[in-house]
Design an enzyme around this catalytic site. Structure first.
Site, PDB file in Angstrom:
ATOM      1  N   GLU A 270       0.809  -1.226   0.000  1.00 39.70           N
ATOM      2  CA  GLU A 270       0.000   0.000   0.000  1.00 39.70           C
ATOM      3  C   GLU A 270       0.841   1.275   0.000  1.00 39.70           C
ATOM      4  O   GLU A 270       0.766   2.086   0.941  1.00 39.70           O
ATOM      5  CB  GLU A 270      -0.970   0.002   1.191  1.00 39.70           C
ATOM      6  CG  GLU A 270      -1.915  -1.196   1.177  1.00 39.70           C
ATOM      7  CD  GLU A 270      -2.996  -1.136   2.243  1.00 39.70           C
ATOM      8  OE1 GLU A 270      -2.912  -0.290   3.151  1.00 39.70           O
ATOM      9  OE2 GLU A 270      -3.940  -1.950   2.165  1.00 39.70           O
TER      10      GLU A 270
ATOM     11  N   GLU B  14      -5.202  -8.711   0.190  1.00 39.35           N
ATOM     12  CA  GLU B  14      -5.837  -8.446   1.485  1.00 39.35           C
ATOM     13  C   GLU B  14      -7.316  -8.226   1.232  1.00 39.35           C
ATOM     14  O   GLU B  14      -7.691  -7.574   0.249  1.00 39.35           O
ATOM     15  CB  GLU B  14      -5.307  -7.167   2.173  1.00 39.35           C
ATOM     16  CG  GLU B  14      -3.988  -7.307   2.850  1.00 39.35           C
ATOM     17  CD  GLU B  14      -3.555  -6.031   3.586  1.00 39.35           C
ATOM     18  OE1 GLU B  14      -4.419  -5.254   4.048  1.00 39.35           O
ATOM     19  OE2 GLU B  14      -2.338  -5.813   3.685  1.00 39.35           O
TER      20      GLU B  14
HETATM   21  C1  FCB Z   1      -4.673  -2.306   5.372  1.00 39.35           C
HETATM   22  C2  FCB Z   1      -3.239  -2.540   5.813  1.00 39.35           C
HETATM   23  C3  FCB Z   1      -3.097  -3.627   6.833  1.00 39.35           C
HETATM   24  C4  FCB Z   1      -4.226  -3.700   7.805  1.00 39.35           C
HETATM   25  C5  FCB Z   1      -5.554  -3.580   7.114  1.00 39.35           C
HETATM   26  C6  FCB Z   1      -6.720  -3.652   8.025  1.00 39.35           C
HETATM   27  O1  FCB Z   1      -4.823  -1.019   4.869  1.00 39.35           O
HETATM   28  O2  FCB Z   1      -2.438  -2.956   4.732  1.00 39.35           O
HETATM   29  O3  FCB Z   1      -1.845  -3.421   7.432  1.00 39.35           O
HETATM   30  O4  FCB Z   1      -4.076  -2.787   8.840  1.00 39.35           O
HETATM   31  O5  FCB Z   1      -5.601  -2.397   6.395  1.00 39.35           O
END
Ligand code: FCB
Length: 475
Positions: free
Chosen positions: A174, A376
């Site tokens: 990110e 994610e």
């Molecule tokens: C994302 C992050 C991760 C975690 C999630 C909930 O933005 O990459 O580290 O905190 O959110």
């Protein structure tokens, strides 16, 4: 893209070779913040400086104790049918203050990766998860070109040290988040509100990414990194939407939101360039990037082998109400509040499973060669513990299962329609520490008990996950 209702989709089968895994990060799980000669990162520094900035005054120190129990944790992940896990090496654990490999830190990671392999989990290694070393931050962090060089140097050392054991590498998680949180919105230390500085940080991180890819390719050509190894980038892409029947100005807002958050990275990793229309509009509005001769050749190295797509929420924007804000920074878009939005109230994020499909299809159309995976996705809930049943288990079936099910079904449909999505990593799997929110919102299929020494206990949803990973059928 225009508004569409989050209709359910009925696709429910994933390809046989589709992989399931866990997304983690070093700073959110390892703990042991001072072991192995580890140096302070920005989170440790900030926790020390102002512990009240963290929910319930839980700072960066303990992670979720995985540094002490990684062997059992990787076995636990494998028992849920997962085959891979992405975590990050902490720069501050691997490299000492003189820029040399810290042997004790390196051994910690070798041992952890070996334990994962033994459990049947392939570790994907990311090099940076918002965890700038504090001593480099004091020298300007991402605003200083020397720090970019330092990052490339660290990446080179990591590739050389673990080059024979790790197959899947990522330069950043990110990379849009630090420019936004630290420099544009001022939510995270050092609390800067400056759109132009944020874009320059974004630009410098793009250079850092590209230099790391270059180091990777060189070491691979020299045989120090395994032949089958791959390098990628992970970002939280936000499919952009605006109101129904948009004006030209609404569409222009979408172009810039999409350009800064999404296309910037997609162009970098597929073409080795930044989107010209975005850079041009920024310049027209006085946002000048501090480029140097030779930068284009560096960015050209930024092409990757595949990509990670973190998906939590869409972005909804509309034409800005004003051209510039109170400090004279240009405004390119305002948030648009969609009246039908379903919110996760704990996190304040919209739940819109179809967004994962829309963005998958955009990538399929605009970047057809790019392989990717969902790196994610997950739901953080504050009231998890209130759902404990008599047997002591948290019953999260009513919210965690539908969340994951609906997202996976849209992924299944995207694959059916040609998307090159290879797998899915759930964020957290085992509850972990979340930056300022610390342990406020729980993401896991596995509970971590802060009252009982960080002990692990399956939540009800874990059974459902196990079923899906074994059958590849999303019931
Ligand atoms: C994302 C992050 C991760 C975690 C999630 C909930 O933005 O990459 O580290 O905190 O959110």
């Amino acid at each position: 893209m225009t508004e569409q209702n989050p209709n359910e989709t009925t696709y429910c089968d994933l390809p046989e070779d589709f992989f399931f895994g866990a997304a983690l990060s070093g700073p959110q799980t390892e703990g042991m913040w001072q072991a192995h000669g580890k140096l302070e990162n920005m989170w440790d520094f900030w926790s020390n400086q102002d512990i009240r900035a963290f929910h319930n005054r839980v700072g960066s120190y303990a992670g979720n104790d995985m540094g002490a129990r990684y062997a059992e944790d990787y076995e636990l992940l494998a028992s849920l049918g997962l085959s891979s896990a992405r975590t990050s090496i902490q720069w501050t654990r691997l490299i000492d203050a003189n820029g040399k490999l810290n042997r004790e830190g390196a051994d910690f990671y070798h041992e952890m990766f070996t334990a994962a392999r033994k459990a049947g989990i392939e570790v994907f290694v990311n090099l940076y998860h918002f965890d700038m070393p504090a001593y480099l931050f004091r020298r300007g962090g991402w605003e200083n070109r020397e720090v970019i060089e330092a990052y490339a140097h660290y990446a080179r050392i990591a590739f050389a040290e673990f080059g024979q054991e790790i197959v899947h590498w990522f330069t950043f998680n990110e990379p849009i988040v630090e420019p936004e949180q630290r420099y544009a919105h001022g939510n995270w230390f050092p609390f800067v509100h400056d759109f132009g500085r944020a874009r320059n940080v974004q630009y410098n991180i793009s250079l850092a990414h590209s230099l790391a890819v270059l180091a990777f390719r060189e070491l691979q050509a020299a045989g120090a990194v395994r032949e089958d190894a791959k390098i990628g980038l992970i970002n939280c892409f936000t499919p952009p939407y605006t109101r129904e029947n948009p004006t030209e100005a609404d569409l222009e807002a979408v172009r810039m939101a999409d350009g800064i958050d999404n296309r910037w990275w997609l162009d970098l990793v597929t073409k080795g360039t930044l989107p010209a229309d975005v850079i041009e509009t920024l310049a027209e509005r006085g946002v000048v990037l501090a480029t140097r001769p030779g930068d284009e050749a560096i960015l050209a190295q930024g092409k990757v082998d595949w990509l990670g797509f973190n998906y939590y929420q869409p972005t909804r924007v509309q034409a800005p109400a004003r051209d510039t804000d109170e400090q004279g920074d240009p405004c390119f878009f305002d948030p648009y509040v969609w009246p039908d939005a379903v919110m996760n109230k704990s996190r304040g994020w919209e739940i819109y499973p179809k967004g994962i499909y829309d963005f998958a299809m955009t990538m399929t159309r605009d970047y057809p060669e790019l392989d990717w995976f969902v790196s994610e996705n997950g739901i953080g809930i504050e009231e998890d513990h209130a759902k404990r049943t008599e047997d002591g288990r948290i019953d999260d079936l009513a919210y965690r299962v539908p969340f994951v099910r609906d997202h996976l079904r849209w992924v299944a449909r995207a694959i059916e329609e040609g998307a090159r999505c290879r797998g899915y990593h759930y964020w957290g799997v085992i509850d972990c520490w979340s930056w300022n929110n610390a342990y406020k919102n729980r993401y896991g299929f596995v509970e971590v008990s802060l009252q009982e020494n960080y002990d692990r206990r399956l939540k009800a949803s874990a059974e459902w996950l196990r079923e899906v990973t074994h059958t590849h059928h999303i019931a």
